[in-house]
Scaffold this motif. Structure first.
Motif, mmCIF file in Angstrom:
data_model
loop_
_atom_site.group_PDB
_atom_site.id
_atom_site.type_symbol
_atom_site.label_atom_id
_atom_site.label_comp_id
_atom_site.label_asym_id
_atom_site.label_seq_id
_atom_site.Cartn_x
_atom_site.Cartn_y
_atom_site.Cartn_z
ATOM 1 N N PRO A 165 0.829 -1.208 0.000
ATOM 2 C CA PRO A 165 0.000 0.000 0.000
ATOM 3 C C PRO A 165 0.864 1.258 0.000
ATOM 4 O O PRO A 165 1.941 1.299 0.596
ATOM 5 C CB PRO A 165 -0.805 -0.127 1.290
ATOM 6 C CG PRO A 165 -0.861 -1.607 1.548
ATOM 7 C CD PRO A 165 0.471 -2.132 1.102
ATOM 8 N N MET A 166 0.384 2.312 -0.676
ATOM 9 C CA MET A 166 1.133 3.563 -0.771
ATOM 10 C C MET A 166 0.180 4.731 -0.950
ATOM 11 O O MET A 166 -1.020 4.554 -1.178
ATOM 12 C CB MET A 166 2.124 3.511 -1.937
ATOM 13 C CG MET A 166 1.479 3.398 -3.308
ATOM 14 S SD MET A 166 2.688 3.239 -4.642
ATOM 15 C CE MET A 166 3.380 1.618 -4.291
ATOM 16 N N SER A 167 0.720 5.943 -0.873
ATOM 17 C CA SER A 167 -0.073 7.153 -1.068
ATOM 18 C C SER A 167 -0.197 7.463 -2.560
ATOM 19 O O SER A 167 0.543 6.915 -3.387
ATOM 20 C CB SER A 167 0.590 8.337 -0.359
ATOM 21 O OG SER A 167 1.846 8.626 -0.969
ATOM 22 N N VAL A 168 -1.120 8.365 -2.892
ATOM 23 C CA VAL A 168 -1.282 8.786 -4.285
ATOM 24 C C VAL A 168 0.000 9.454 -4.777
ATOM 25 O O VAL A 168 0.435 9.235 -5.916
ATOM 26 C CB VAL A 168 -2.486 9.732 -4.429
ATOM 27 C CG1 VAL A 168 -2.546 10.326 -5.837
ATOM 28 C CG2 VAL A 168 -3.788 9.003 -4.121
ATOM 29 N N ASP A 169 0.624 10.272 -3.925
ATOM 30 C CA ASP A 169 1.863 10.947 -4.304
ATOM 31 C C ASP A 169 2.962 9.953 -4.661
ATOM 32 O O ASP A 169 3.674 10.112 -5.657
ATOM 33 C CB ASP A 169 2.328 11.848 -3.156
ATOM 34 C CG ASP A 169 3.639 12.554 -3.471
ATOM 35 O OD1 ASP A 169 3.641 13.439 -4.345
ATOM 36 O OD2 ASP A 169 4.654 12.208 -2.842
ATOM 37 N N GLN A 170 3.093 8.892 -3.856
ATOM 38 C CA GLN A 170 4.107 7.872 -4.140
ATOM 39 C C GLN A 170 3.781 7.119 -5.417
ATOM 40 O O GLN A 170 4.672 6.778 -6.198
ATOM 41 C CB GLN A 170 4.215 6.891 -2.968
ATOM 42 C CG GLN A 170 5.285 5.812 -3.141
ATOM 43 C CD GLN A 170 6.696 6.355 -3.176
ATOM 44 O OE1 GLN A 170 6.955 7.433 -2.652
ATOM 45 N NE2 GLN A 170 7.598 5.617 -3.791
ATOM 46 N N ALA A 171 2.496 6.862 -5.658
ATOM 47 C CA ALA A 171 2.095 6.164 -6.880
ATOM 48 C C ALA A 171 2.425 6.997 -8.118
ATOM 49 O O ALA A 171 2.890 6.463 -9.129
ATOM 50 C CB ALA A 171 0.600 5.847 -6.835
ATOM 51 N N GLU A 189 -4.452 4.560 2.824
ATOM 52 C CA GLU A 189 -5.458 5.065 3.756
ATOM 53 C C GLU A 189 -6.776 4.317 3.643
ATOM 54 O O GLU A 189 -7.348 3.884 4.635
ATOM 55 C CB GLU A 189 -5.692 6.563 3.524
ATOM 56 C CG GLU A 189 -4.510 7.438 3.893
ATOM 57 C CD GLU A 189 -4.844 8.907 3.762
ATOM 58 O OE1 GLU A 189 -6.021 9.238 3.504
ATOM 59 O OE2 GLU A 189 -3.925 9.737 3.927
ATOM 60 N N THR A 190 -7.275 4.158 2.411
ATOM 61 C CA THR A 190 -8.597 3.555 2.213
ATOM 62 C C THR A 190 -8.534 2.061 1.942
ATOM 63 O O THR A 190 -9.558 1.379 2.004
ATOM 64 C CB THR A 190 -9.318 4.230 1.040
ATOM 65 O OG1 THR A 190 -8.606 3.950 -0.184
ATOM 66 C CG2 THR A 190 -9.390 5.735 1.230
ATOM 67 N N LYS A 191 -7.334 1.544 1.596
ATOM 68 C CA LYS A 191 -7.136 0.134 1.227
ATOM 69 C C LYS A 191 -7.887 -0.231 -0.058
ATOM 70 O O LYS A 191 -8.097 -1.410 -0.348
ATOM 71 C CB LYS A 191 -7.566 -0.816 2.360
ATOM 72 C CG LYS A 191 -6.955 -0.503 3.712
ATOM 73 C CD LYS A 191 -5.434 -0.448 3.657
ATOM 74 C CE LYS A 191 -4.847 -0.100 5.021
ATOM 75 N NZ LYS A 191 -3.371 0.047 4.960
#
Length: 214
Positions: A165-171, A189-191
């Motif tokens: 899992p990662m953040s949108v920024d990391q993606a 955060e939301t999985k």
């Protein structure tokens, strides 16, 4: 650092292998702990695309995100120069990002994406693909199968990827590092299963899937 060379529809000469080793030595300046660089050389037998008949894809296997760049030209030497230029720029951004994070700074990365193809990130281990008559589902990360749909010429490629899992920024950052117009990930955060993608210009979108489990 190991250099792994693979050819598709073409033979790799000893002269070109030596040329690769000389050129790719620069990679270690920006990724000193890189384990290997995978080089895929592909030839397209289409006279209408003679100016882009040789395609080079470079993939750096290191700790952290896989970094990839590719380019096509009339000959493999020119294609290598173009792909290496893109790769070095992405490696430089990764190095600068790590330095900034080490100083506790938050940096905004410029996302200058290339829309060359729709292939997603190739994780390790790299396993050769098999074209099979029956439909097989990959069960090991990195494993892939290709199968034909009925009697049609359509080939479907099915591959299993490993992720965290990662953040949108990391993606968005990892999407840029592999040079593709979209990236699949799990939101930390939301999985939710999500995909970030390049829209018109330099704007981005996020697609989210709401999964209900019983």
């Amino acid at each position: 650092m190991d250099i792994i060379v693979k050819g598709r529809n073409t033979e790799i000469s000893d002269r070109f292998r030596t040329h690769l080793e000389d050129k790719l030595a620069k990679v270690e300046q920006f990724a000193p702990f890189a384990q290997s660089v995978v080089v895929e050389v592909q030839k397209e037998n289409n006279p209408a695309r003679a100016e882009a008949s040789k395609k080079i894809e470079l993939t750096v296997i290191d700790k952290g995100p896989v970094i990839r760049a590719e380019a096509a030209a009339a000959d493999q030497y020119s294609a290598l120069d173009l792909a290496l230029g893109k790769l070095i720029e992405r490696l430089r951004r990764t190095r600068d990002r790590k330095k900034a994070h080490g100083r506790g700074q938050k940096v905004a990365e410029p996302f200058n994406l290339t829309v060359d193809d729709l292939k997603i990130k190739e994780p390790e281990p790299v396993i050769e693909e098999d074209i099979v008559d029956e439909v097989h589902k990959p069960s090991v990360p990195g494993e892939a199968f290709e199968h034909q749909i009925g009697d049609s010429p359509v080939i479907v490629r099915d591959k299993l990827y490993e992720t965290t899992p990662m953040s949108v920024d990391q993606a968005l950052y990892e999407m840029e590092m592999v040079g593709h117009p979209f990236y699949l990930f799990i939101d930390e955060e939301t999985k939710q299963p999500c995909a970030v993608y390049l829209r018109h210009g330099y704007t981005y979108g996020v697609i989210r899937l709401n999964v209900e489990t019983k």
